[in-house]
Design an enzyme around this catalytic site. Structure first.
Site, PDB file in Angstrom:
ATOM      1  N   GLU A 227      46.516  52.604  40.235  1.00  0.00           N
ATOM      2  CA  GLU A 227      47.779  51.911  40.007  1.00  0.00           C
ATOM      3  C   GLU A 227      47.443  50.635  39.262  1.00  0.00           C
ATOM      4  OE1 GLU A 227      50.624  53.140  40.684  1.00  0.00           O
ATOM      5  OE2 GLU A 227      49.954  54.809  41.912  1.00  0.00           O
TER       6      GLU A 227
ATOM      7  N   CYS B 124      53.428  43.999  39.186  1.00  0.00           N
ATOM      8  CA  CYS B 124      52.955  44.997  38.223  1.00  0.00           C
ATOM      9  C   CYS B 124      54.124  45.646  37.493  1.00  0.00           C
ATOM     10  CB  CYS B 124      52.063  46.028  38.894  1.00  0.00           C
ATOM     11  SG  CYS B 124      52.812  46.841  40.292  1.00  0.00           S
TER      12      CYS B 124
HETATM   13  P1  NDP Z   1      41.168  43.208  39.361  1.00  0.00           P
HETATM   14  O1  NDP Z   1      41.565  44.477  38.748  1.00  0.00           O
HETATM   15  O2  NDP Z   1      39.944  42.550  38.852  1.00  0.00           O
HETATM   16  O3  NDP Z   1      40.985  43.357  40.945  1.00  0.00           O
HETATM   17  C1  NDP Z   1      41.721  44.246  41.749  1.00  0.00           C
HETATM   18  C2  NDP Z   1      40.884  44.638  42.951  1.00  0.00           C
HETATM   19  O4  NDP Z   1      39.683  45.294  42.513  1.00  0.00           O
HETATM   20  C3  NDP Z   1      40.402  43.444  43.788  1.00  0.00           C
HETATM   21  O5  NDP Z   1      40.342  43.811  45.143  1.00  0.00           O
HETATM   22  C4  NDP Z   1      39.026  43.218  43.227  1.00  0.00           C
HETATM   23  O6  NDP Z   1      38.194  42.519  44.104  1.00  0.00           O
HETATM   24  C5  NDP Z   1      38.530  44.620  43.043  1.00  0.00           C
HETATM   25  N1  NDP Z   1      37.422  44.760  42.099  1.00  0.00           N
HETATM   26  C6  NDP Z   1      37.022  43.895  41.134  1.00  0.00           C
HETATM   27  N2  NDP Z   1      35.972  44.417  40.447  1.00  0.00           N
HETATM   28  C7  NDP Z   1      35.709  45.622  40.987  1.00  0.00           C
HETATM   29  C8  NDP Z   1      34.775  46.657  40.702  1.00  0.00           C
HETATM   30  N3  NDP Z   1      33.887  46.563  39.716  1.00  0.00           N
HETATM   31  N4  NDP Z   1      34.807  47.779  41.455  1.00  0.00           N
HETATM   32  C9  NDP Z   1      35.720  47.924  42.437  1.00  0.00           C
HETATM   33  N5  NDP Z   1      36.614  46.974  42.762  1.00  0.00           N
HETATM   34  C10 NDP Z   1      36.626  45.845  42.043  1.00  0.00           C
HETATM   35  O7  NDP Z   1      42.384  42.270  39.234  1.00  0.00           O
HETATM   36  P2  NDP Z   1      42.429  40.714  39.387  1.00  0.00           P
HETATM   37  O8  NDP Z   1      42.782  40.438  40.778  1.00  0.00           O
HETATM   38  O9  NDP Z   1      41.211  40.035  38.836  1.00  0.00           O
HETATM   39  O10 NDP Z   1      43.625  40.420  38.379  1.00  0.00           O
HETATM   40  C11 NDP Z   1      43.381  40.574  36.983  1.00  0.00           C
HETATM   41  C12 NDP Z   1      44.571  41.152  36.289  1.00  0.00           C
HETATM   42  O11 NDP Z   1      44.942  42.380  36.880  1.00  0.00           O
HETATM   43  C13 NDP Z   1      45.813  40.320  36.385  1.00  0.00           C
HETATM   44  O12 NDP Z   1      45.811  39.401  35.372  1.00  0.00           O
HETATM   45  C14 NDP Z   1      46.902  41.328  36.239  1.00  0.00           C
HETATM   46  O13 NDP Z   1      47.158  41.524  34.877  1.00  0.00           O
HETATM   47  C15 NDP Z   1      46.318  42.587  36.792  1.00  0.00           C
HETATM   48  N6  NDP Z   1      46.777  42.913  38.141  1.00  0.00           N
HETATM   49  C16 NDP Z   1      47.632  43.949  38.290  1.00  0.00           C
HETATM   50  C17 NDP Z   1      48.079  44.255  39.546  1.00  0.00           C
HETATM   51  C18 NDP Z   1      49.008  45.372  39.765  1.00  0.00           C
HETATM   52  O14 NDP Z   1      49.734  45.369  40.752  1.00  0.00           O
HETATM   53  N7  NDP Z   1      49.004  46.381  38.946  1.00  0.00           N
HETATM   54  C19 NDP Z   1      47.699  43.504  40.716  1.00  0.00           C
HETATM   55  C20 NDP Z   1      46.757  42.469  40.459  1.00  0.00           C
HETATM   56  C21 NDP Z   1      46.323  42.200  39.210  1.00  0.00           C
HETATM   57  P3  NDP Z   1      38.105  40.924  44.001  1.00  0.00           P
HETATM   58  O15 NDP Z   1      39.497  40.394  44.042  1.00  0.00           O
HETATM   59  O16 NDP Z   1      37.350  40.588  45.206  1.00  0.00           O
HETATM   60  O17 NDP Z   1      37.417  40.658  42.687  1.00  0.00           O
END
Ligand code: NDP
Length: 489
Positions: A238, A272
Site C-alpha cells: 500500500e 495516502c
Molecule cells: P517509508 O516508506 O520510508 O517507511 C514506511 C515504513 O517502512 C516504516 O515503518 C519504515 O520504518 C519502514 N522501512 C523503511 N525502510 C525499510 C526497509 N528497507 N525495509 C523494510 N521496511 C522499511 O516512509 P516514510 O515514513 O519515510 O515516509 C516517506 C514518504 O512515504 C512520505 O513522504 C510519503 O510520501 C510516503 N508515505 C506514504 C504513506 C501511505 O500511507 N501510503 C504513509 C507514510 C509515508 P522507519 O519509519 O522506522 O524508517
C-alpha cells in the site's frame, strides 16, 4: 527532533514541540527472527480456535479499544501532533474495520461449495481459505492505528499471527496496540511488536514470514518487495498516491470545495488517499476556485490539523511549491512562505504546468493544485496521466458512476471525500506506483489466506477418464459429448 539512535535504542518525539516522548529498543535481525519463531507457535493455537473463538477474542480487544479511545488518542496526538478529534476519527474507523473483519471472516473464508461440472459430477467440490501462518506488518506514521490495523485486523481475523513493526515515528502507538491485544488475548503472543528503524523492517522481510503487508512510500515498497523476493515471500504493498478530484459542470460546488479543503488539508495533507490535484470544468472553475480559497483561508494550521510528523517532509513540500511557482503557477493561498519549521499553512496553487513535481509527485502536505479543463474527458485524461493510482473523487450530479469507472485508481468516492476508506466492506488498494493487493473487505480477508481446494469423490464415475482402464469407447463418447455441448456456433 528527528529520530536519534543511541546505541541499542531510539527515541520518539512530539513533532509539535520537538520534545522526546519515549525510548524504544532497536530490534536486531536475530530478535526479529525470534519473534517470528514465537509467532509461528502462537499461530497454530490461534488457528485452532476457529472463527468463533477468534471472533470472541477480537471482540474483547475491540471493546478495550473502544473504551480506551481517549488514552490511545493521547499517544497518537503526542507522536504525530494531530488534533484529538482527528486521532479519535482514525480510531473510530479502525474499530469499525476490526468489527467487520471479525464478524465476516467465517462467511468469506469458511468452506464454500463449488459446482464440479458435468464431466466430474461424481465429485463434491469445495474451497476454504486457510491462514497463511505469520504475517509481518510494516506500518507508517500518518495514521498509526487505522492504517496498520487495516492489515493487522484482517490478518488476525483470517487466523494468522502477526509481527508488527510500526514506523520509527510512532512506536508508542504500536506498543500500546500490542499490549492492549495481549491483555485481551493473554494466552499466546498472537500479535507481537518489533521496533526500530528501516533495518528492523528490512529484517522482518527476511525473517521467514508467510506474507509482508507494507504501507509507506513506493520507493521503500520496492525495496521491501525485492528483499521478500529472495525467499518468494508474497507482499501486499500500500504505497502513496497523487489523488485527483474531478468537478463537473453540474456539481454541488459548495460540497466539492468542502471536500477539496478536507481532502487536501486535513491531517496536514499526510494522507495516502488525500486530494492533491483538482480538475474543474471551465464553466464552474472561477466559482469553485473562489469557494476553495475562502475555505482554505479559514483553515487554522495548528488548530484543525497538526505539524508535519516527519520533519524531512517539510523540504519536499517546500520544493513542490517552489517548483510550481517557478514554472508560472500562482499561490492563491499560502505559497513557499507557508512552510514553517514544523507546520505548513494551507496552500492553493493554480496555473501549475502538468509536468511539475507539485502535480506529478506525492507531496504529502497541505497543498492542492487546481486546473481548468474543457470537459470531463480532459479531466479523466489528466487525472489518469499519473504513475500512481490509489484513490480519486468525483463531484457530478449526473455522471458520477460513469466518471468513477473511467478513473484508473483502486477506489473512487462520488460526491463525498474519502468515503471508501470508512466502508469496511470495500477493498482498498492501488495500482501502478500506489502498489497492489487489497486490504479491507472480503478481498482484504482473502489477502491473508490461502485458498484450499478439495474435490471429494462421492461415487465411482460411469465414465473413467483418469485411469489406464479408460477404453476407446469412453474416449469416443466423451469426444461426442463435448463436441455437442461446446461445439455449437
Ligand atoms: P517509508 O516508506 O520510508 O517507511 C514506511 C515504513 O517502512 C516504516 O515503518 C519504515 O520504518 C519502514 N522501512 C523503511 N525502510 C525499510 C526497509 N528497507 N525495509 C523494510 N521496511 C522499511 O516512509 P516514510 O515514513 O519515510 O515516509 C516517506 C514518504 O512515504 C512520505 O513522504 C510519503 O510520501 C510516503 N508515505 C506514504 C504513506 C501511505 O500511507 N501510503 C504513509 C507514510 C509515508 P522507519 O519509519 O522506522 O524508517
Amino acid at each position: 527532533m528527528t529520530t536519534v539512535l543511541t546505541g541499542e535504542t531510539f527515541e520518539s518525539f512530539n513533532p509539535a514541540t520537538g520534545e522526546a516522548v519515549g525510548t524504544y529498543p532497536v530490534h536486531t535481525a536475530e530478535q526479529v527472527e525470534a519473534a517470528v519463531a514465537k509467532a509461528r507457535e502462537a499461530a497454530a493455537w490461534w488457528d485452532s480456535l476457529g472463527f468463533a473463538g477468534r471472533a470472541e477474542r477480537l471482540a474483547a480487544w475491540r471493546s478495550a479499544l473502544a473504551k480506551r479511545m481517549p488514552e490511545l488518542g493521547r499517544i497518537i496526538t503526542e507522536e504525530t501532533g494531530k488534533p484529538a478529534g482527528d486521532a479519535q476519527l482514525e480510531l473510530v474507523l479502525a474499530i469499525e474495520h476490526l468489527a467487520w473483519a471479525a464478524k465476516h471472516a467465517r462467511k468469506v473464508l469458511g468452506p464454500q461449495r463449488r459446482s464440479p461440472g458435468l464431466l466430474l459430477s461424481n465429485q463434491a467440490a469445495s474451497v476454504e481459505y486457510q491462514p497463511l501462518g505469520v504475517v509481518g506488518v510494516i506500518g507508517p506514521w500518518n495514521y498509526p492505528v487505522y492504517t496498520p490495523l487495516g492489515s493487522v485486523s484482517y490478518a488476525l481475523a483470517a487466523g494468522n499471527a502477526v509481527v508488527f513493526k510500526p514506523s520509527e515515528f510512532t512506536p508508542g502507538v504500536g506498543k500500546w496496540l500490542v499490549e492492549s491485544f495481549a491483555e485481551a488475548v493473554p494466552e499466546h503472543p498472537v500479535l507481537q511488536l518489533v521496533t526500530g528503524l528501516g533495518d528492523t523492517g528490512a529484517a522482518l522481510t527476511k525473517a521467514g514470514v508467510d506474507k509482508i503487508a507494507f504501507t509507506g512510500s513506493a520507493a521503500t515498497g520496492k525495496k521491501v518487495m525485492a528483499s521478500a523476493a529472495e525467499t518468494l515471500t508474497p507482499v501486499v504493498i500500500e504505497a502513496g498516491g497523487k489523488d485527483p478530484l474531478l468537478v463537473d459542470a453540474d456539481a454541488d460546488l459548495d460540497a466539492a470545495a468542502d471536500a477539496t479543503a478536507w481532502g487536501a488539508f486535513s491531517n496536514a495533507g499526510q494522507t495516502c488517499a488525500g486530494v492533491e490535484r483538482v480538475y474543474v470544468h471551465e464553466r464552474v472553475y472561477d466559482e469553485f476556485v473562489a469557494k476553495v480559497v475562502a475555505k482554505a483561508e479559514d483553515v487554522d494550521a495548528g488548530e484543525q490539523y497538526g505539524p508535519m510528523t516527519m520533519p524531512a517532509q517539510l523540504d519536499i513540500v517546500r520544493r513542490h511549491i517552489e517548483d510550481a511557482l517557478a514554472a508560472g503557477g500562482r499561490a492563491l493561498v499560502g505559497g513557499a512562505g507557508a512552510v514553517g519549521d514544523r507546520y505548513v499553512k494551507p496552500t492553493v496553487l493554480v496555473d501549475v504546468p502538468e509536468d511539475c513535481s507539485a502535480v506529478r509527485e506525492e507531496t504529502f502536505g497541505p497543498t492542492v493544485t487546481i486546473a481548468r479543463v474543457a470537459d470531463m474527458d480532459e479531466a479523466i485524461d489528466k487525472a489518469n496521466d499519473s504513475a500512481y493510482g490509489l484513490g480519486s473523487t468525483v463531484f457530478s450530479k449526473a455522471r458520477g458512476m460513469e466518471l468513477a469507472r473511467r478513473l484508473r485508481t483502486g477506489q473512487t468516492a462520488i460526491n463525498a471525500p474519502l468515503s471508501f476508506a470508512g466502508i469496511a466492506s470495500l477493498p482498498f488498494g492501488g495500482r501502478g506506483e500506489s502498489g497492489f493487493g487489497r486490504i479491507h473487505g472480503p478481498e482484504g480477508l482473502r489477502e491473508f489466506a490461502r485458498p484450499k481446494a478439495i474435490a471429494r469423490q462421492r461415487f465411482t464415475a460411469p465414465i473413467a477418464l483418469t485411469s489406464f482402464a479408460r477404453s476407446k469407447k469412453t474416449e469416443a463418447i466423451v469426444g461426442r459429448l463435448i463436441a455437442k455441448l461446446h461445439g455449437k456456433g
